[in-house]
Scaffold this motif. Structure first.
Motif, PDB file in Angstrom:
ATOM      1  N   ARG A 126     -18.757 121.210  34.594  1.00  0.00           N
ATOM      2  CA  ARG A 126     -19.393 122.246  33.769  1.00  0.00           C
ATOM      3  C   ARG A 126     -20.220 123.251  34.570  1.00  0.00           C
ATOM      4  O   ARG A 126     -20.201 124.453  34.287  1.00  0.00           O
ATOM      5  CB  ARG A 126     -20.279 121.606  32.687  1.00  0.00           C
ATOM      6  N   THR A 127     -20.958 122.781  35.592  1.00  0.00           N
ATOM      7  CA  THR A 127     -21.818 123.702  36.326  1.00  0.00           C
ATOM      8  C   THR A 127     -21.043 124.723  37.151  1.00  0.00           C
ATOM      9  O   THR A 127     -21.595 125.733  37.579  1.00  0.00           O
ATOM     10  CB  THR A 127     -22.775 122.928  37.256  1.00  0.00           C
ATOM     11  N   ASP A 128     -19.761 124.469  37.361  1.00  0.00           N
ATOM     12  CA  ASP A 128     -18.937 125.426  38.103  1.00  0.00           C
ATOM     13  C   ASP A 128     -18.508 126.605  37.244  1.00  0.00           C
ATOM     14  O   ASP A 128     -18.192 127.675  37.778  1.00  0.00           O
ATOM     15  CB  ASP A 128     -17.682 124.743  38.657  1.00  0.00           C
ATOM     16  N   VAL A 129     -18.462 126.409  35.927  1.00  0.00           N
ATOM     17  CA  VAL A 129     -17.842 127.448  35.093  1.00  0.00           C
ATOM     18  C   VAL A 129     -18.664 127.917  33.901  1.00  0.00           C
ATOM     19  O   VAL A 129     -18.424 129.012  33.389  1.00  0.00           O
ATOM     20  CB  VAL A 129     -16.460 126.964  34.565  1.00  0.00           C
ATOM     21  N   GLU A 130     -19.641 127.139  33.426  1.00  0.00           N
ATOM     22  CA  GLU A 130     -20.237 127.448  32.132  1.00  0.00           C
ATOM     23  C   GLU A 130     -21.066 128.730  32.109  1.00  0.00           C
ATOM     24  O   GLU A 130     -21.249 129.318  31.043  1.00  0.00           O
ATOM     25  CB  GLU A 130     -21.091 126.273  31.636  1.00  0.00           C
ATOM     26  N   LEU A 131     -21.552 129.186  33.266  1.00  0.00           N
ATOM     27  CA  LEU A 131     -22.388 130.383  33.288  1.00  0.00           C
ATOM     28  C   LEU A 131     -21.652 131.628  33.765  1.00  0.00           C
ATOM     29  O   LEU A 131     -22.246 132.701  33.875  1.00  0.00           O
ATOM     30  CB  LEU A 131     -23.610 130.161  34.184  1.00  0.00           C
ATOM     31  N   LEU A 132     -20.362 131.498  34.038  1.00  0.00           N
ATOM     32  CA  LEU A 132     -19.602 132.641  34.556  1.00  0.00           C
ATOM     33  C   LEU A 132     -19.363 133.682  33.471  1.00  0.00           C
ATOM     34  O   LEU A 132     -19.212 133.350  32.291  1.00  0.00           O
ATOM     35  CB  LEU A 132     -18.249 132.159  35.105  1.00  0.00           C
ATOM     36  N   SER A 224     -20.620 128.155  27.415  1.00  0.00           N
ATOM     37  CA  SER A 224     -21.986 127.873  27.878  1.00  0.00           C
ATOM     38  C   SER A 224     -22.667 126.818  27.024  1.00  0.00           C
ATOM     39  O   SER A 224     -23.710 126.284  27.415  1.00  0.00           O
ATOM     40  CB  SER A 224     -22.828 129.158  27.859  1.00  0.00           C
ATOM     41  N   ALA A 225     -22.082 126.490  25.864  1.00  0.00           N
ATOM     42  CA  ALA A 225     -22.752 125.557  24.960  1.00  0.00           C
ATOM     43  C   ALA A 225     -21.971 124.278  24.675  1.00  0.00           C
ATOM     44  O   ALA A 225     -22.557 123.270  24.282  1.00  0.00           O
ATOM     45  CB  ALA A 225     -23.054 126.262  23.627  1.00  0.00           C
ATOM     46  N   ASP A 226     -20.649 124.279  24.864  1.00  0.00           N
ATOM     47  CA  ASP A 226     -19.863 123.122  24.437  1.00  0.00           C
ATOM     48  C   ASP A 226     -18.493 123.155  25.118  1.00  0.00           C
ATOM     49  O   ASP A 226     -18.245 123.991  25.990  1.00  0.00           O
ATOM     50  CB  ASP A 226     -19.695 123.151  22.917  1.00  0.00           C
TER      51      ASP A 226
END
Length: 236
Positions: A126-132, A224-226
């Motif tokens: 998740r940390t690799d993609v959720e904020l992109l 970013s949420a689920d």
């Protein structure tokens, strides 16, 4: 004639009363005792000529819906435009703090985890993609016992799509001698529902993997949420 007018400077944490100083609180009670506002105040270091640093931090969080993730998504340039009182230096400090947190979260343990369910995949990637703010497509490589043996970013695209070369995907997987894979991509829009193109791609990847006796155990769509899992929804 000498100018005796005092030079105005931004209020600093040291200018606050002892009870309001986040650093002193952290030293006495531990860093985890600090609120989001207090942690941000330490990172920023100083306020503006008319606003203490704790109030500046409070206003930044308020303007972001009191969600740190909304601040973390912004570039340095966007922070400067969005938050009154935040210049390049403060924005860089904030961005650096979030990047350190992201890197810490992505550091892999000595023994990589075993995938038992979709949440194991989600927590790993998740940390690799959720904020992109653009789409990326990732492949997680698995052993026969479903232990993670690696991951790689296959492609990156725009805000609504990324091109995936299935042949190239299979080549990487076979070269690494993986027995199974899970594939992941993000939806920057926040929409969790798979598109027709997502369904078609999933089918193509599954068919190509079967030719080489490689199991496709899941396809996750992350926001970013689920997240959405093809396996959990009986679609693999």
């Amino acid at each position: 004639m000498a100018n005796n007018t005092p030079v105005s400077r931004p209020p600093r944490i040291a200018d606050l009363s002892v009870d309001d100083r986040p650093r002193e609180k952290a030293l006495k009670q531990g860093i985890r005792s600090l609120t989001d506002t207090e942690l941000m105040a330490i990172v920023l270091g100083s306020g503006t000529t008319v606003m203490p640093v704790t109030e500046l931090s409070r206003q930044i969080l308020s303007a972001s819906g009191d969600k740190l993730i909304n601040v973390a998504k912004l570039s340095v340039q966007e922070m400067c435009k969005k938050y009154l009182g935040v210049g390049p230096a403060k924005a860089v400090r904030l961005a650096a703090a979030f990047e350190l947190g992201r890197r810490c979260a992505t550091e892999q343990p000595v023994e990589l985890p075993v995938v038992r369910c979709s949440s194991d995949i989600y927590n790993y990637i998740r940390t690799d993609v959720e904020l992109l703010d653009n789409e990326e497509f990732w492949v997680i490589l698995l052993s026969r016992s479903n232990r993670i043996i690696g991951k790689f970013n296959l492609s990156a695209g725009g805000t609504t799509a990324t091109v995936v070369d299935v042949k190239l995907l299979v080549k990487h997987v076979v070269d690494r001698l993986a027995a199974g894979i899970a594939v992941v991509h993000n939806h920057p829009s926040g929409n969790l529902h798979p598109s027709g193109a997502d369904d078609s791609l999933t089918s193509k990847i599954k068919g190509a993997c079967e030719l080489f006796d490689v199991r496709l155990i899941d396809h996750l769509i992350i926001t970013s949420a689920d997240y959405y899992s093809y396996a959990d929804n009986g679609r693999l």
